[in-house]
Structure formats: C-alpha cells, structure tokens
Design a protein around this motif. Structure first.
Motif, PDB file in Angstrom:
ATOM      1  N   LYS A 198      -2.851  -3.514  10.923  1.00  0.00           N
ATOM      2  CA  LYS A 198      -1.618  -4.516  10.446  1.00  0.00           C
ATOM      3  C   LYS A 198      -0.833  -4.296   9.521  1.00  0.00           C
ATOM      4  N   TRP A 199      -1.373  -3.734   8.413  1.00  0.00           N
ATOM      5  CA  TRP A 199      -0.489  -3.284   7.263  1.00  0.00           C
ATOM      6  C   TRP A 199       0.289  -1.937   7.683  1.00  0.00           C
ATOM      7  N   GLU A 200      -0.519  -1.035   8.299  1.00  0.00           N
ATOM      8  CA  GLU A 200       0.330   0.271   8.612  1.00  0.00           C
ATOM      9  C   GLU A 200       1.250  -0.029   9.977  1.00  0.00           C
ATOM     10  N   ASN A 201       1.172  -1.018  10.619  1.00  0.00           N
ATOM     11  CA  ASN A 201       2.325  -1.521  11.565  1.00  0.00           C
ATOM     12  C   ASN A 201       3.499  -2.616  11.031  1.00  0.00           C
ATOM     13  N   ALA A 202       3.101  -2.736   9.727  1.00  0.00           N
ATOM     14  CA  ALA A 202       3.980  -3.717   9.124  1.00  0.00           C
ATOM     15  C   ALA A 202       4.041  -5.205   9.749  1.00  0.00           C
ATOM     16  N   GLN A 203       3.075  -5.299  10.119  1.00  0.00           N
ATOM     17  CA  GLN A 203       2.808  -6.765  10.678  1.00  0.00           C
ATOM     18  C   GLN A 203       2.530  -7.780   9.634  1.00  0.00           C
ATOM     19  N   THR A 204       1.537  -7.362   8.682  1.00  0.00           N
ATOM     20  CA  THR A 204       1.328  -7.726   7.410  1.00  0.00           C
ATOM     21  C   THR A 204       1.325  -7.068   6.126  1.00  0.00           C
ATOM     22  N   MET A 205       1.337  -7.784   5.175  1.00  0.00           N
ATOM     23  CA  MET A 205       1.304  -6.785   3.715  1.00  0.00           C
ATOM     24  C   MET A 205      -0.040  -7.186   3.028  1.00  0.00           C
ATOM     25  N   PRO A 206      -0.559  -6.118   2.264  1.00  0.00           N
ATOM     26  CA  PRO A 206      -1.898  -6.408   1.496  1.00  0.00           C
ATOM     27  C   PRO A 206      -1.463  -7.628   0.446  1.00  0.00           C
ATOM     28  N   ASP A 207      -2.686  -8.260   0.386  1.00  0.00           N
ATOM     29  CA  ASP A 207      -2.633  -9.230  -0.836  1.00  0.00           C
ATOM     30  C   ASP A 207      -2.460  -8.786  -2.035  1.00  0.00           C
ATOM     31  N   ILE A 208      -1.737  -9.197  -2.932  1.00  0.00           N
ATOM     32  CA  ILE A 208      -1.462  -8.537  -4.535  1.00  0.00           C
ATOM     33  C   ILE A 208      -2.791  -8.084  -5.151  1.00  0.00           C
ATOM     34  N   SER A 209      -3.667  -8.926  -4.708  1.00  0.00           N
ATOM     35  CA  SER A 209      -4.944  -8.731  -5.576  1.00  0.00           C
ATOM     36  C   SER A 209      -5.663  -7.403  -5.139  1.00  0.00           C
ATOM     37  N   LEU A 210      -5.416  -6.723  -3.889  1.00  0.00           N
ATOM     38  CA  LEU A 210      -5.844  -5.707  -3.341  1.00  0.00           C
ATOM     39  C   LEU A 210      -5.071  -4.375  -3.707  1.00  0.00           C
ATOM     40  N   LEU A 211      -3.885  -4.462  -4.464  1.00  0.00           N
ATOM     41  CA  LEU A 211      -3.432  -3.376  -4.750  1.00  0.00           C
ATOM     42  C   LEU A 211      -3.755  -2.478  -5.675  1.00  0.00           C
ATOM     43  N   PRO A 212      -4.656  -2.770  -6.672  1.00  0.00           N
ATOM     44  CA  PRO A 212      -5.495  -2.005  -7.703  1.00  0.00           C
ATOM     45  C   PRO A 212      -6.379  -1.227  -6.956  1.00  0.00           C
ATOM     46  N   ALA A 213      -7.282  -1.693  -5.919  1.00  0.00           N
ATOM     47  CA  ALA A 213      -8.346  -1.105  -5.198  1.00  0.00           C
ATOM     48  C   ALA A 213      -7.586  -0.125  -4.420  1.00  0.00           C
ATOM     49  N   LEU A 214      -6.440  -0.429  -3.876  1.00  0.00           N
ATOM     50  CA  LEU A 214      -5.704   0.284  -2.761  1.00  0.00           C
ATOM     51  C   LEU A 214      -5.232   1.573  -3.400  1.00  0.00           C
ATOM     52  N   SER A 215      -4.644   1.271  -4.717  1.00  0.00           N
ATOM     53  CA  SER A 215      -4.286   2.378  -5.551  1.00  0.00           C
ATOM     54  C   SER A 215      -5.410   3.299  -5.780  1.00  0.00           C
ATOM     55  N   ARG A 216      -6.203   2.885  -6.291  1.00  0.00           N
ATOM     56  CA  ARG A 216      -7.617   3.849  -6.698  1.00  0.00           C
ATOM     57  C   ARG A 216      -8.013   4.563  -5.553  1.00  0.00           C
ATOM     58  N   THR A 217      -8.254   4.094  -4.475  1.00  0.00           N
ATOM     59  CA  THR A 217      -8.872   4.623  -3.311  1.00  0.00           C
ATOM     60  C   THR A 217      -7.808   5.449  -2.660  1.00  0.00           C
ATOM     61  N   LEU A 218      -6.506   5.640  -2.639  1.00  0.00           N
ATOM     62  CA  LEU A 218      -5.554   6.414  -1.941  1.00  0.00           C
ATOM     63  C   LEU A 218      -5.088   7.406  -3.052  1.00  0.00           C
ATOM     64  N   LYS A 219      -5.525   7.243  -4.453  1.00  0.00           N
ATOM     65  CA  LYS A 219      -5.171   7.994  -5.587  1.00  0.00           C
ATOM     66  C   LYS A 219      -3.668   8.299  -5.685  1.00  0.00           C
ATOM     67  N   VAL A 220      -3.119   7.125  -5.738  1.00  0.00           N
ATOM     68  CA  VAL A 220      -1.412   7.174  -6.012  1.00  0.00           C
ATOM     69  C   VAL A 220      -1.106   5.647  -6.670  1.00  0.00           C
ATOM     70  N   SER A 221      -0.141   5.754  -7.677  1.00  0.00           N
ATOM     71  CA  SER A 221       0.288   4.628  -8.083  1.00  0.00           C
ATOM     72  C   SER A 221       0.740   3.428  -7.480  1.00  0.00           C
ATOM     73  N   ILE A 222       0.343   2.331  -7.780  1.00  0.00           N
ATOM     74  CA  ILE A 222       0.921   1.115  -7.077  1.00  0.00           C
ATOM     75  C   ILE A 222       2.554   1.361  -7.202  1.00  0.00           C
ATOM     76  N   ASP A 223       3.253   1.805  -8.171  1.00  0.00           N
ATOM     77  CA  ASP A 223       4.856   1.768  -8.052  1.00  0.00           C
ATOM     78  C   ASP A 223       5.086   2.886  -6.785  1.00  0.00           C
ATOM     79  N   LYS A 224       4.352   3.790  -6.745  1.00  0.00           N
ATOM     80  CA  LYS A 224       4.364   4.877  -5.582  1.00  0.00           C
ATOM     81  C   LYS A 224       4.308   4.100  -4.494  1.00  0.00           C
TER      82      LYS A 224
END
Length: 276
Positions: free
Chosen positions: A36-62
């Motif tokens: 659903k995130w990748e189809n732009a149906q929903t967005m990740p909860d803000i609390s998940l952004l740090p973990a998502l950033s670490r896992t994908l090895k890219v900054s939150i800003d990017k």
C-alpha cells in the motif's frame, strides 16, 4: 509527497535487493502494508521512518524527496568546482539536430537530463526554447546558472539524481548527452516509460549513451556509479516510436588528460500516435 515517498520506497527497496515481504518482515509489518505504501494508498507512520531509513540505507530526507543525494554520485563534482568550464561552452553537435528537427517557431518545452555545467541548456535557451534542466552536481548547477546569466537567458535548473527523478509534467523535447550510463539496468525500463509517458505527441527524444565494446579499453575515469549499455539496448525502449535517426560511433577522447576511445549510440525518436 505521498507519490514521491511511494516511488522512493520502491526504488530503494529494489536497490537493496529486498522483496516487499522481506522489508515488511524487518519492520514487523504485513506485506500488504508495504504494498500500500508503494502504491501510494497509504503512508508509513512517522514512527517507522527511522527504521525504514536504516533498512533501506538512505536518509529520511532523501526518502521524502527533500535532497537529491547523500553521497557523491559523479566524479565530476570536484572538476566542476574550478572557474573554468570542464567541458567548455561550445554546445554538443547533436544540439543542432534538435534545431533542425523541432525549431522553436512556437513555445517548445525542453528538458536537459544531466545538464552538467549547462553549455547545452544555455544554447537551447539562447535559441528560444523553454528550458528545464537538472543535474546531480551542485557545482554544475551553479555554473549553469552563471552561464545563463552571462548570456542573459533563463534556464530552470535544479538538483536531482537521475535514478530518483521522475517527470510529472509534459515536455516536447527530452535531451540527454553522456549521462544515461548512470541509470542502473534494473531501473531503465521504468525510467524510460516515465519519460515517454510525459512527452507530448510528436515530441522527440534526442539521446546518446556510451556502449560497451570488447575491442575498446575501459575509460581511465573510475566511475563507481556508471553501468554498461550495449549496442541496440537504447533502441529497444523505443520500439513503439518512430526512429528518426540512429547511429553508433567510435571517437577519441582526452577528457581525463589520458587519450582513450569511446563507443556511443546516438538516437532521435519521435512519439507518434497509433492508428485507430
């Protein structure tokens, strides 16, 4: 922002070689949530952004699309910081093909993909095109602005990574010279589908790309983010367009101070409506 975040999650997940299921497992979510995130149906909860950033090895800003890079992409960033223009200010010869094929006798929007120091972008603006351009190099962007100011023309130039940036508005002409080798093979179809989608009817793409040949030694520049192309590969993305011109050339180059050769495919293709 939702669409850009969706696209970036998909891009960087694939760069890490992860499936949606694997990303979901790391984050403790269901695969449907990532889908659903990748189809732009929903967005990740803000609390998940740090973990998502670490896992994908890219900054939150990017991830959110606020910056175009968090690491050096091109070896030319340092070269462009000099006062002189590394590639000179004489336009590429294929710029004249643009003038011949679609002269600016009416309002024509042109996009220069990977404009470098701006010599071609400024040439087009001087000749009456409505020019937009992007590059990953901060120094290149500043020199593009400086050159445009010198000639009293406007180029709408901004910073973007060719792997990240997608068109969201239409152009009549897409132009790119010496840049497409920065597109990873896995992303080429998606990127060219986007470029073609946002090209007006009867619009043209004028592109060139370095191609790999076994009888030509690798270039002396060691570019960690360059990826090989092969003869005929560029044309394959335009099988449904009218190919106005296509050629392959081998030429001498001295850009690094070390004489060497390149092989290059040059192509001009036009978008023409299918018959009913």
């Amino acid at each position: 922002m939702k669409e850009q975040l969706a696209r970036n999650i998909s891009i960087y997940r694939k760069e890490r070689g992860m499936t949606q299921e694997e990303l979901a497992q790391v984050l403790g979510l269901s695969p449907q949530a990532v889908s659903k995130w990748e189809n732009a149906q929903t967005m990740p909860d803000i609390s998940l952004l740090p973990a998502l950033s670490r896992t994908l090895k890219v900054s939150i800003d990017k991830l959110l699309g606020y910056v175009s890079q968090d690491r050096t992409i091109t070896i030319y960033e340092e070269e462009y910081k000099t006062q002189e223009y590394y590639w000179g200010t004489v336009p590429n010869q294929i710029c004249y093909q643009v003038l011949q094929s679609m002269p600016p006798i009416q309002h024509i929007k042109l996009l220069d993909i990977g404009c470098g120091e701006g010599k071609d972008s400024v040439f087009f603006a001087r000749n009456g095109y409505d020019v937009t351009a992007f590059d990953v190099s901060d120094a290149g962007i500043e020199k593009t602005k400086r050159l445009a100011d010198q000639f009293g023309v406007h180029v709408d130039v901004f910073k973007a990574d060719i792997l990240d940036y997608r068109l969201e508005s239409n152009f009549d002409i897409l132009f790119s010279s010496g840049v497409l080798h920065y597109i990873k093979p896995d992303f080429r179809k998606e990127i060219f589908d986007n470029y073609k989608q946002y090209t007006n009817q009867n619009g043209i793409h004028i592109l060139n790309v370095f191609v790999n040949k076994p009888f030509i030694a690798p270039p002396p520049e060691k570019e960690p983010n360059a990826f090989k192309w092969y003869s005929g590969e560029l044309l394959a993305y335009y099988q449904d367009w009218y190919i106005k011109d296509s050629s392959e050339v081998v030429f001498d180059c001295n850009s690094s101070g070390i004489p060497h050769k390149h092989a290059m495919t040059k192509m001009m293709a036009q978008k023409i409506s299918a018959l009913d």
